[in-house]
Design a protein around this motif. Sequence first.
Motif, PDB file in Angstrom:
ATOM      1  N   THR A  73       0.844  -1.180   0.000  1.00  0.00           N
ATOM      2  CA  THR A  73       0.000   0.000   0.000  1.00  0.00           C
ATOM      3  C   THR A  73       0.883   1.235   0.000  1.00  0.00           C
ATOM      4  OG1 THR A  73      -1.708  -1.188   1.231  1.00  0.00           O
ATOM      5  CG2 THR A  73      -1.850   1.221   1.220  1.00  0.00           C
ATOM      6  N   VAL A  75       1.157   5.143   0.487  1.00  0.00           N
ATOM      7  CA  VAL A  75       0.423   6.125   1.286  1.00  0.00           C
ATOM      8  C   VAL A  75       0.998   7.512   1.018  1.00  0.00           C
ATOM      9  CG1 VAL A  75      -0.220   6.806   3.637  1.00  0.00           C
ATOM     10  CG2 VAL A  75       0.007   4.377   3.050  1.00  0.00           C
ATOM     11  N   ALA A  82       0.456   9.480  -4.331  1.00  0.00           N
ATOM     12  CA  ALA A  82       0.142   8.059  -4.137  1.00  0.00           C
ATOM     13  C   ALA A  82       0.349   7.280  -5.430  1.00  0.00           C
ATOM     14  CB  ALA A  82      -1.287   7.889  -3.629  1.00  0.00           C
ATOM     15  N   SER A 132      -4.318   6.376  -0.584  1.00  0.00           N
ATOM     16  CA  SER A 132      -3.581   5.114  -0.633  1.00  0.00           C
ATOM     17  C   SER A 132      -3.833   4.433  -1.971  1.00  0.00           C
ATOM     18  CB  SER A 132      -3.970   4.194   0.525  1.00  0.00           C
ATOM     19  OG  SER A 132      -5.344   3.905   0.480  1.00  0.00           O
TER      20      SER A 132
END
Length: 146
Positions: A73, A75, A82, A132
């Motif tokens: 992910t 962030v 992102a 994200s």
Amino acid sequence: MTVSGRIVSLALQSTIAASTGRSCGYGTAPIASSLPTGAATPYSVLYPLGFPTTSGPPFGDATADARLLYQVTSVATTAEQAEWMADKVRSAVLARSSAGPAAYPISPVGYSVMGRELDKEEGLTVAGGVYSYVQRFALDVTTLNS
């Protein structure tokens, strides 16, 4: 010998941080002392998702194979950041060099990464002003003969 998920996870985390130039947490956000950029955004977080398939060694053979899944992910504080970070992570895991092999080696001690692929890309989301970008990768790993 079976494949150690922890050893492969640490090698992948190290490759992502080194090749992106941004910190990568292991199951949680990086902390202030994480290298190379601490907890400053953008950063990535690696989540080991386990072994959907493994195959043990045949009788008399010390090697074993496994397919490990990981979610990464990215962030950030903006959508553009992102997506930029997700592009860097994708490149870290999947990019090839001009000679053909992977541009960024993933080198877990005692194992060899034989294959890498993007398993799923969920894309960009925002919650509470935090952006994200979720990607899922599969690594095919084998043990090295001792």
